[in-house]
Design a protein around this motif. Structure first.
Motif, PDB file in Angstrom:
ATOM      1  N   TYR A  31     -14.192  -2.950  -8.884  1.00 45.88           N
ATOM      2  CA  TYR A  31     -13.062  -2.647  -9.762  1.00 45.88           C
ATOM      3  C   TYR A  31     -13.563  -1.764 -10.554  1.00 45.88           C
ATOM      4  CZ  TYR A  31      -8.904  -3.739 -12.585  1.00 45.88           C
ATOM      5  OH  TYR A  31      -7.815  -3.402 -13.188  1.00 45.88           O
ATOM      6  N   GLY A  32     -12.468  -0.776 -10.754  1.00 48.05           N
ATOM      7  CA  GLY A  32     -12.710   0.507 -11.592  1.00 48.05           C
ATOM      8  C   GLY A  32     -13.483   1.729 -10.961  1.00 48.05           C
ATOM      9  N   ALA A  33     -14.369   1.145  -9.877  1.00 47.95           N
ATOM     10  CA  ALA A  33     -15.185   2.231  -8.970  1.00 47.95           C
ATOM     11  C   ALA A  33     -14.164   2.657  -7.995  1.00 47.95           C
ATOM     12  CB  ALA A  33     -16.258   1.591  -8.393  1.00 47.95           C
ATOM     13  N   VAL A  34     -13.364   2.144  -7.611  1.00 46.35           N
ATOM     14  CA  VAL A  34     -12.445   2.757  -6.560  1.00 46.35           C
ATOM     15  C   VAL A  34     -11.182   2.409  -6.707  1.00 46.35           C
ATOM     16  CG1 VAL A  34     -14.160   2.089  -4.655  1.00 46.35           C
ATOM     17  CG2 VAL A  34     -12.538   0.461  -5.141  1.00 46.35           C
ATOM     18  N   SER A  35     -10.050   2.779  -5.968  1.00 44.37           N
ATOM     19  CA  SER A  35      -8.693   2.659  -6.458  1.00 44.37           C
ATOM     20  C   SER A  35      -8.197   1.224  -5.872  1.00 44.37           C
ATOM     21  CB  SER A  35      -7.808   3.784  -5.702  1.00 44.37           C
ATOM     22  OG  SER A  35      -7.957   3.669  -4.469  1.00 44.37           O
ATOM     23  N   MET A  36      -7.023   1.005  -6.433  1.00 43.12           N
ATOM     24  CA  MET A  36      -6.458  -0.377  -5.704  1.00 43.12           C
ATOM     25  C   MET A  36      -6.025  -0.206  -4.467  1.00 43.12           C
ATOM     26  SD  MET A  36      -5.341  -3.242  -6.612  1.00 43.12           S
ATOM     27  CE  MET A  36      -5.411  -3.543  -8.318  1.00 43.12           C
ATOM     28  N   SER A  37      -5.718   1.240  -3.902  1.00 43.26           N
ATOM     29  CA  SER A  37      -5.639   1.415  -2.588  1.00 43.26           C
ATOM     30  C   SER A  37      -6.577   0.803  -1.526  1.00 43.26           C
ATOM     31  CB  SER A  37      -5.122   2.657  -2.182  1.00 43.26           C
ATOM     32  OG  SER A  37      -3.936   3.224  -2.767  1.00 43.26           O
ATOM     33  N   LEU A  96       0.950  -1.104  -0.050  1.00 36.26           N
ATOM     34  CA  LEU A  96       0.071   0.117   0.107  1.00 36.26           C
ATOM     35  C   LEU A  96       0.906   1.323  -0.054  1.00 36.26           C
ATOM     36  CD1 LEU A  96      -2.724   1.309   0.236  1.00 36.26           C
ATOM     37  CD2 LEU A  96      -2.593   1.055   2.605  1.00 36.26           C
ATOM     38  N   ALA A  97       2.056   1.228   0.754  1.00 35.04           N
ATOM     39  CA  ALA A  97       2.798   2.204   0.909  1.00 35.04           C
ATOM     40  C   ALA A  97       3.498   2.861  -0.546  1.00 35.04           C
ATOM     41  CB  ALA A  97       3.970   1.985   2.129  1.00 35.04           C
ATOM     42  N   VAL A  98       4.085   1.660  -1.069  1.00 35.00           N
ATOM     43  CA  VAL A  98       4.516   1.626  -2.441  1.00 35.00           C
ATOM     44  C   VAL A  98       3.667   2.277  -3.438  1.00 35.00           C
ATOM     45  CG1 VAL A  98       5.626   0.175  -4.211  1.00 35.00           C
ATOM     46  CG2 VAL A  98       6.188  -0.200  -1.811  1.00 35.00           C
ATOM     47  N   THR A  99       2.364   1.724  -3.361  1.00 33.40           N
ATOM     48  CA  THR A  99       1.219   2.273  -4.165  1.00 33.40           C
ATOM     49  C   THR A  99       1.160   3.643  -4.091  1.00 33.40           C
ATOM     50  OG1 THR A  99       0.275  -0.105  -4.375  1.00 33.40           O
ATOM     51  CG2 THR A  99      -1.221   1.936  -5.195  1.00 33.40           C
ATOM     52  N   LEU A 100       0.951   4.126  -3.079  1.00 33.76           N
ATOM     53  CA  LEU A 100       0.580   5.555  -2.808  1.00 33.76           C
ATOM     54  C   LEU A 100       1.825   6.452  -3.097  1.00 33.76           C
ATOM     55  CD1 LEU A 100      -1.201   5.178   0.577  1.00 33.76           C
ATOM     56  CD2 LEU A 100      -2.130   5.495  -1.644  1.00 33.76           C
ATOM     57  N   THR A 101       3.009   5.907  -3.037  1.00 35.68           N
ATOM     58  CA  THR A 101       4.225   6.897  -3.289  1.00 35.68           C
ATOM     59  C   THR A 101       4.862   6.791  -4.525  1.00 35.68           C
ATOM     60  OG1 THR A 101       5.700   4.966  -2.486  1.00 35.68           O
ATOM     61  CG2 THR A 101       5.068   6.678  -0.753  1.00 35.68           C
ATOM     62  N   SER A 102       4.948   5.534  -5.132  1.00 36.06           N
ATOM     63  CA  SER A 102       5.337   5.614  -6.697  1.00 36.06           C
ATOM     64  C   SER A 102       4.550   4.639  -7.404  1.00 36.06           C
ATOM     65  CB  SER A 102       6.781   4.773  -6.238  1.00 36.06           C
ATOM     66  OG  SER A 102       6.700   3.473  -5.977  1.00 36.06           O
ATOM     67  N   GLY A 103       3.546   4.275  -7.184  1.00 33.32           N
ATOM     68  CA  GLY A 103       2.622   3.592  -8.227  1.00 33.32           C
ATOM     69  C   GLY A 103       2.774   2.127  -8.130  1.00 33.32           C
ATOM     70  N   LEU A 104       1.642   1.284  -8.485  1.00 34.29           N
ATOM     71  CA  LEU A 104       1.791  -0.012  -8.463  1.00 34.29           C
ATOM     72  C   LEU A 104       2.411  -0.533  -9.809  1.00 34.29           C
ATOM     73  CD1 LEU A 104       0.692  -2.692  -6.896  1.00 34.29           C
ATOM     74  CD2 LEU A 104      -1.471  -2.418  -8.076  1.00 34.29           C
ATOM     75  N   SER A 105       3.279  -1.447  -9.762  1.00 35.63           N
ATOM     76  CA  SER A 105       4.160  -2.014 -10.804  1.00 35.63           C
ATOM     77  C   SER A 105       4.163  -3.470 -10.797  1.00 35.63           C
ATOM     78  CB  SER A 105       5.674  -1.500 -10.433  1.00 35.63           C
ATOM     79  OG  SER A 105       6.299  -2.419  -9.489  1.00 35.63           O
TER      80      SER A 105
END
Length: 433
Positions: free
Chosen positions: A165-171, A95-104
């Motif tokens: 899915y698509g309605a909310v973020s991956m976070s 979650l921290a990685v997703t919020l800071t640099s994006g999901l890869s």
């Protein structure tokens, strides 16, 4: 502890174990659904999807024997709790990685590997602990309730995942998983894993067994279990060939059929409904008399269903009929998987010595999954090159052929010597033979 109090505590375990499984499984499956859809929509490649599956399968295969040894030699309660805490920390990190640099893709693959290890340690230990948590007379009920909780989660999570899915973020998906994992830790901390355990006590001065010696002892014990050994050899090839379904189903529906996330999620839910109904049946009915024979017939059924997945690629159907068809197929898959698994699970829980459960179940998992990563790679490549329907048909024919050969009548009679005498007796209501 007084026997009455122990039975009350076992009843508490029965429902706490079920609720814990329901909560943690729901979070895990919502996460898995979202990640799978994300990878396929991001890359459009069956190979990328298969790589994520390999990241789940390979660590489990390599580390499973170690997990079995640890489960047999150390506190099972501590192992379960530490594993669940590690799961929570891993998702928080993602979650921290997703919020800071994006999901890869790299972050997803690393997370999948870590979660594979934590869930494997927790799963093997929990499986080895069933007879320590629950009294022997209610083991079948415990296994059925456990499967029912998993089925409930499987019904809800794809539907919820598809709608969100698509309605909310991956976070948001990650936060749901984190909350579920924390609640599971709290519930597991209240359980007594030694309530009915029958594990040997180590005597003072006794030389400590090395990990290698412990694993070797587990293998030697397993050699005496004819049913389990036979199922291991069958599982090796079955799990390899079943990669055609593991990789192909999502690839066909999302990439070839262009099914939207909501409909895809509902077809996945149909699988869980089938499992749920069969779980209820097994929780109310008598124990299966010839579990190996039931498993053989169930695997043949799975082969036929796998071939049927490719039919809409040859016969054109409307969107509604396609959805109904695949929902029916997945419902049948759920029913058949339970027919294969449940009777054998209950049998092994009762027959395997408590001091060897962790190693036996881990060795069984390792052997059953040993060829699966290779299957994922091969089928990921094949689906990018060849028509999916022919891959499924060929794999299903091989699957059925393997079972008919390895589980031929002479083998069934060795596993169930009494079957030859009883096969002419009419079936008893509530049994499956």
């Amino acid at each position: 502890m007084d026997q009455t109090l122990k039975l009350k505590k076992a009843t508490y375990h029965l429902y706490t174990f079920t609720i814990s499984k329901l909560i943690s499984t729901f979070g895990a499956q919502v996460y898995t659904f979202a990640i799978s859809f994300y990878i396929l929509q991001l890359t459009g490649s069956a190979t990328s999807f298969a790589t994520n599956l390999i990241c789940n399968i390979l660590p489990r295969t390599l580390a499973s024997p170690i997990a079995g040894y640890v489960a047999d030699k150390y506190s099972r309660k501590k192992i379960v709790i530490i594993s669940q805490i590690a799961t929570t920390v891993t998702i928080i990190t993602l979650l921290a990685v997703t919020l800071t640099s994006g999901l890869s893709l790299l972050a997803i693959y690393i997370t999948t590997c870590v979660l594979s290890l934590t869930s494997m340690f927790s799963g093997v230990t929990f499986t080895a602990s069933i007879t320590g948590l629950i009294d022997k007379d209610r083991i079948q009920r415990a296994m059925s309730l456990n499967q029912m909780s998993i089925s409930f989660a499987a019904i809800a999570s794809p539907a919820v995942g598809g709608l969100l899915y698509g309605a909310v973020s991956m976070s948001t998906f990650l936060i749901i998983y984190i909350c579920a994992s924390i609640v599971a830790v709290i519930l597991e901390a209240t359980m007594d894993f030694n309530l009915f355990a029958n594990r040997a006590q180590k005597e003072d001065g006794q030389q400590k067994e090395s990990m290698w010696q412990g694993l070797k002892a587990g293998v030697n014990y397993l050699k005496l279990q004819k049913l389990v050994m036979t199922m291991i050899w069958i599982s090796l090839l079955i799990n390899f060939l079943f990669g055609a379904f593991e990789v192909g189903y999502s690839f066909i529906l999302i990439e070839k059929m262009k099914m939207d996330s909501q409909a895809f999620g509902l077809t996945q839910g149909a699988f869980a409904v089938g499992m749920l109904l069969m779980s209820i049946y097994f929780s109310m009915g008598k124990e299966v008399k010839y579990p190996f024979l039931v498993s053989k017939r169930g695997i043949i059924g799975l082969g036929l269903l796998m071939a049927a997945i490719g039919i809409p690629l040859v016969v054109e159907l409307s969107s509604l009929l396609t959805f109904i068809y695949y929902a029916t197929i997945m419902f049948s898959f759920g029913v058949t998987v339970m027919i294969v698994n449940t009777p054998l699970q209950v049998l092994m829980q009762k027959e395997i010595d408590d001091d060897f459960k962790g190693r036996v179940f881990s060795i069984l998992e390792t052997m059953a999954m040993a060829l699966m990563p290779l299957g994922m790679v091969i089928y990921g490549f094949l689906y990018d090159v060849f028509p999916p329907q022919w891959i499924l048909l060929t794999s299903s024919l091989l699957l059925i052929g393997v079972v008919l050969f390895l589980a031929r009548s002479s083998v069934v009679r060795k596993v169930h010597p009494e079957y030859g005498e009883a096969k002419r007796v009419p079936k008893v209501a509530g049994t499956v033979i």
